[in-house]
Design a protein around this motif. Sequence first.
Motif, PDB file in Angstrom:
ATOM      1  N   THR A   1      -9.204  -9.830 -15.772  1.00 47.44           N
ATOM      2  CA  THR A   1      -9.124  -9.319 -16.349  1.00 47.44           C
ATOM      3  C   THR A   1      -8.540  -7.189 -16.253  1.00 47.44           C
ATOM      4  OG1 THR A   1     -11.714  -9.698 -14.871  1.00 47.44           O
ATOM      5  CG2 THR A   1     -11.701  -7.328 -15.684  1.00 47.44           C
ATOM      6  N   SER A   2      -8.034  -7.398 -14.574  1.00 47.05           N
ATOM      7  CA  SER A   2      -6.217  -6.617 -14.688  1.00 47.05           C
ATOM      8  C   SER A   2      -5.204  -7.079 -16.311  1.00 47.05           C
ATOM      9  CB  SER A   2      -5.540  -7.032 -14.049  1.00 47.05           C
ATOM     10  OG  SER A   2      -6.610  -6.715 -12.251  1.00 47.05           O
ATOM     11  N   THR A   3      -5.071  -7.979 -16.484  1.00 44.29           N
ATOM     12  CA  THR A   3      -4.450  -8.161 -17.896  1.00 44.29           C
ATOM     13  C   THR A   3      -5.196  -7.892 -18.557  1.00 44.29           C
ATOM     14  OG1 THR A   3      -3.544 -10.082 -17.174  1.00 44.29           O
ATOM     15  CG2 THR A   3      -3.617 -10.074 -19.470  1.00 44.29           C
ATOM     16  N   ALA A   4      -6.836  -7.670 -19.167  1.00 43.13           N
ATOM     17  CA  ALA A   4      -7.397  -7.403 -20.162  1.00 43.13           C
ATOM     18  C   ALA A   4      -6.901  -5.816 -20.190  1.00 43.13           C
ATOM     19  CB  ALA A   4      -8.395  -7.754 -20.090  1.00 43.13           C
ATOM     20  N   ALA A   5      -7.327  -5.365 -18.836  1.00 42.06           N
ATOM     21  CA  ALA A   5      -7.069  -3.687 -18.910  1.00 42.06           C
ATOM     22  C   ALA A   5      -6.078  -3.004 -19.627  1.00 42.06           C
ATOM     23  CB  ALA A   5      -7.149  -3.761 -17.057  1.00 42.06           C
TER      24      ALA A   5
ATOM     25  N   ALA B   1       7.005   5.626 -15.350  1.00 43.15           N
ATOM     26  CA  ALA B   1       7.477   4.504 -14.322  1.00 43.15           C
ATOM     27  C   ALA B   1       7.490   4.365 -12.678  1.00 43.15           C
ATOM     28  CB  ALA B   1       9.571   4.825 -13.508  1.00 43.15           C
ATOM     29  N   CYS B   2       6.651   5.452 -12.758  1.00 46.66           N
ATOM     30  CA  CYS B   2       5.640   5.886 -11.770  1.00 46.66           C
ATOM     31  C   CYS B   2       4.187   4.328 -11.366  1.00 46.66           C
ATOM     32  CB  CYS B   2       5.227   7.238 -10.695  1.00 46.66           C
ATOM     33  SG  CYS B   2       6.669   8.224 -10.668  1.00 46.66           S
ATOM     34  N   VAL B   3       4.173   5.005 -13.040  1.00 43.73           N
ATOM     35  CA  VAL B   3       2.938   3.718 -12.949  1.00 43.73           C
ATOM     36  C   VAL B   3       3.233   2.693 -12.634  1.00 43.73           C
ATOM     37  CG1 VAL B   3       1.401   3.103 -14.776  1.00 43.73           C
ATOM     38  CG2 VAL B   3       1.453   5.554 -14.329  1.00 43.73           C
ATOM     39  N   ALA B   4       4.238   1.930 -13.922  1.00 42.87           N
ATOM     40  CA  ALA B   4       5.348   0.576 -13.520  1.00 42.87           C
ATOM     41  C   ALA B   4       5.458   0.323 -12.109  1.00 42.87           C
ATOM     42  CB  ALA B   4       6.494   0.322 -14.920  1.00 42.87           C
ATOM     43  N   VAL B   5       6.148   1.131 -11.397  1.00 42.14           N
ATOM     44  CA  VAL B   5       6.382   0.667 -10.246  1.00 42.14           C
ATOM     45  C   VAL B   5       5.429   0.479  -8.812  1.00 42.14           C
ATOM     46  CG1 VAL B   5       7.285   1.037  -7.479  1.00 42.14           C
ATOM     47  CG2 VAL B   5       8.284   2.031 -10.063  1.00 42.14           C
ATOM     48  N   GLY B   6       3.931   1.420  -9.385  1.00 44.70           N
ATOM     49  CA  GLY B   6       2.676   0.696  -8.951  1.00 44.70           C
ATOM     50  C   GLY B   6       1.631  -0.502  -9.250  1.00 44.70           C
ATOM     51  N   SER B   7       2.331  -1.132 -10.710  1.00 43.45           N
ATOM     52  CA  SER B   7       1.642  -2.044 -10.712  1.00 43.45           C
ATOM     53  C   SER B   7       2.864  -3.142 -10.415  1.00 43.45           C
ATOM     54  CB  SER B   7       1.656  -1.939 -12.625  1.00 43.45           C
ATOM     55  OG  SER B   7       0.909  -0.557 -12.856  1.00 43.45           O
ATOM     56  N   CYS B   8       3.924  -2.864 -10.678  1.00 38.81           N
ATOM     57  CA  CYS B   8       4.285  -3.649 -10.654  1.00 38.81           C
ATOM     58  C   CYS B   8       3.669  -4.459  -8.981  1.00 38.81           C
ATOM     59  CB  CYS B   8       5.796  -3.992 -10.702  1.00 38.81           C
ATOM     60  SG  CYS B   8       6.379  -4.073 -12.162  1.00 38.81           S
ATOM     61  N   ALA B   9       3.997  -3.566  -8.527  1.00 33.49           N
ATOM     62  CA  ALA B   9       4.111  -4.021  -6.741  1.00 33.49           C
ATOM     63  C   ALA B   9       2.534  -4.650  -6.479  1.00 33.49           C
ATOM     64  CB  ALA B   9       3.814  -2.883  -5.614  1.00 33.49           C
ATOM     65  N   LEU B  10       1.458  -3.941  -7.222  1.00 26.63           N
ATOM     66  CA  LEU B  10       0.089  -4.525  -7.206  1.00 26.63           C
ATOM     67  C   LEU B  10      -0.248  -5.684  -7.898  1.00 26.63           C
ATOM     68  CD1 LEU B  10      -2.144  -2.185  -8.242  1.00 26.63           C
ATOM     69  CD2 LEU B  10      -1.715  -3.062  -5.344  1.00 26.63           C
ATOM     70  N   GLY B  11       0.509  -5.925  -9.016  1.00 24.81           N
ATOM     71  CA  GLY B  11       1.064  -7.674  -9.624  1.00 24.81           C
ATOM     72  C   GLY B  11       1.364  -8.547  -8.651  1.00 24.81           C
ATOM     73  N   TYR B  12       2.308  -8.441  -7.881  1.00 23.98           N
ATOM     74  CA  TYR B  12       3.688  -8.961  -6.825  1.00 23.98           C
ATOM     75  C   TYR B  12       2.483  -9.118  -5.762  1.00 23.98           C
ATOM     76  CZ  TYR B  12       7.097 -11.140  -3.572  1.00 23.98           C
ATOM     77  OH  TYR B  12       8.075 -11.421  -3.206  1.00 23.98           O
ATOM     78  N   SER B  13       1.729  -8.862  -5.357  1.00 26.05           N
ATOM     79  CA  SER B  13       1.104  -8.655  -3.708  1.00 26.05           C
ATOM     80  C   SER B  13       0.070  -9.661  -4.683  1.00 26.05           C
ATOM     81  CB  SER B  13       0.194  -7.253  -3.743  1.00 26.05           C
ATOM     82  OG  SER B  13      -0.718  -7.732  -2.516  1.00 26.05           O
TER      83      SER B  13
ATOM     84  N   PHE C   1      -4.760   1.451 -12.887  1.00 25.78           N
ATOM     85  CA  PHE C   1      -3.562   1.058 -12.636  1.00 25.78           C
ATOM     86  C   PHE C   1      -2.566   0.238 -14.250  1.00 25.78           C
ATOM     87  CE2 PHE C   1      -1.764   2.767  -8.011  1.00 25.78           C
ATOM     88  CZ  PHE C   1      -0.674   3.444  -8.418  1.00 25.78           C
ATOM     89  N   ALA C   2      -3.771  -0.598 -14.386  1.00 26.32           N
ATOM     90  CA  ALA C   2      -3.470  -2.033 -14.938  1.00 26.32           C
ATOM     91  C   ALA C   2      -3.441  -0.841 -16.749  1.00 26.32           C
ATOM     92  CB  ALA C   2      -4.437  -3.089 -15.296  1.00 26.32           C
ATOM     93  N   SER C   3      -4.692  -0.013 -16.939  1.00 26.84           N
ATOM     94  CA  SER C   3      -4.807   0.341 -18.165  1.00 26.84           C
ATOM     95  C   SER C   3      -3.842   0.982 -18.119  1.00 26.84           C
ATOM     96  CB  SER C   3      -6.590   1.201 -18.020  1.00 26.84           C
ATOM     97  OG  SER C   3      -6.618   1.853 -16.760  1.00 26.84           O
ATOM     98  N   ALA C   4      -3.210   2.466 -17.087  1.00 28.13           N
ATOM     99  CA  ALA C   4      -2.331   3.235 -17.142  1.00 28.13           C
ATOM    100  C   ALA C   4      -1.538   2.794 -17.593  1.00 28.13           C
ATOM    101  CB  ALA C   4      -2.042   3.863 -15.793  1.00 28.13           C
ATOM    102  N   LEU C   5      -0.924   1.531 -17.505  1.00 23.52           N
ATOM    103  CA  LEU C   5       0.089   0.445 -17.884  1.00 23.52           C
ATOM    104  C   LEU C   5       0.148   0.069 -19.446  1.00 23.52           C
ATOM    105  CD1 LEU C   5       2.620  -0.408 -16.933  1.00 23.52           C
ATOM    106  CD2 LEU C   5       2.062  -2.743 -16.586  1.00 23.52           C
TER     107      LEU C   5
ATOM    108  N   CYS D   1       1.028  -1.272   0.015  1.00 27.21           N
ATOM    109  CA  CYS D   1       0.100   0.255  -0.001  1.00 27.21           C
ATOM    110  C   CYS D   1       0.244   1.363   0.065  1.00 27.21           C
ATOM    111  CB  CYS D   1      -1.010   0.327   1.291  1.00 27.21           C
ATOM    112  SG  CYS D   1      -1.834   1.567   1.794  1.00 27.21           S
ATOM    113  N   PHE D   2       2.266   1.364   0.953  1.00 28.84           N
ATOM    114  CA  PHE D   2       2.824   2.668   0.872  1.00 28.84           C
ATOM    115  C   PHE D   2       3.728   2.589  -0.239  1.00 28.84           C
ATOM    116  CE2 PHE D   2       6.916   4.471   1.676  1.00 28.84           C
ATOM    117  CZ  PHE D   2       7.471   5.172   2.464  1.00 28.84           C
ATOM    118  N   ILE D   3       3.835   1.379  -0.922  1.00 28.17           N
ATOM    119  CA  ILE D   3       4.929   1.359  -2.066  1.00 28.17           C
ATOM    120  C   ILE D   3       3.368   2.167  -3.321  1.00 28.17           C
ATOM    121  CG2 ILE D   3       5.339   0.471  -3.808  1.00 28.17           C
ATOM    122  CD1 ILE D   3       7.045  -1.449  -1.787  1.00 28.17           C
ATOM    123  N   VAL D   4       2.555   1.089  -4.135  1.00 24.12           N
ATOM    124  CA  VAL D   4       1.809   2.512  -4.489  1.00 24.12           C
ATOM    125  C   VAL D   4       1.176   3.305  -4.207  1.00 24.12           C
ATOM    126  CG1 VAL D   4      -0.517   1.685  -5.460  1.00 24.12           C
ATOM    127  CG2 VAL D   4       0.702   0.455  -4.918  1.00 24.12           C
TER     128      VAL D   4
END
Length: 356
Positions: free
Chosen positions: A155-159, A117-129, A87-91, A16-19
């Motif tokens: 659904t997130s992948t489709a986004a 990069a900010c969008v990628a970091v947030g997306s990766c954090a959510l993806g890892y979670s 986040f997925a659609s933004a990525l 949550c903090f990273i995102v």
Amino acid sequence: MLRKRLNLFNFDDRICFIVGLSIVAGLVLTLTSVLELCTSSCSEGHKYRMLGMSFGSFGMIFFVALGFIHTLSQRFEILSFTKSLLFASALGGEMMFIIVQKYYIGAWCPVCLGIAACVAVGSCALGYSYIKKHRTLIRNENKGETMKSLYRGLTSTAAVFIGFVIAFLGVAKYDPLEAAQNSIKETLAFGDSSSDIEVYLFTDWACPACRKLEPNLQKMAEACMKEAKFIFVDHVVHPETLNFLPFHLSFLLNNKPKYFQLRQMLTEISETTGAPTEDEIETSAAQLGVTYNELNYSDVALGIKYFTKLGEKFKIKGTPTMVIINREAKKGKKLTGNKEITKDNALKAIETLKSL
């Protein structure tokens, strides 16, 4: 469902903090872009638009909305999935923006790359979670929750793909000349501004056939204006028309209530001289109770470019010519010469095009 306060020793709270940090960083970088505090490499990027808005304005709306949803998601679990979709659609969108920088702009903007990069970091954090939680569900053999988790993942992948497609379709280079021409088009137009039907009358101030059209022009034009937009266009066949164009343009922009009287005045002057003076125009206009307002050069140049563009668009070969189009249906009718350009023919063409 309510969630407890942030605890960085907890895995979910660290995510949550990273995102949240990625959202704040993205917002700050976007603000930098909006204020144009970035490097010269970013200047070309400011010429592009996303769904009609500048990248900066679009980014501000996105990150503010995302930050709001992220904050509420700490108290309401149901919003966590919405945050992941954004986040997925933004990525996906940022992937398209990087392609724009590489192949269209031809220069890398550090601020734009930082936002990506900010969008990628947030997306990766959510993806890892997501992956960690999904593996736990599989190990626990919880089929119901596993299928729900799989649905969210797909659904997130489709986004991501949807975000890329929206950016692909929504990104366009902003053309200030085209925007200015669209603005002057609305200013020059007479008649029903809400109509899809547009009527363009191309005339030349030294054209004998155009002068023969003038006595009946007002009645015909006013009848058309009840059903359509009506735009008078100076089409240069004889070079003398360029001498009248600045005066005509001024009357179109500033004196619509007395336009037909002023047009008749210009017609009479054109019969005696091909190069009217400003004093001559001012004196004649004053007799009609009109104060002539001289346009600056940029407005005259814009008008000339707009008229020229219309002539090229409709392939005008001579004057007088009337072009009647249905903007939505992309269909039209062209009338040429005094015999074809009549009130009845114009109204008939308008009715036919309105029915499409």
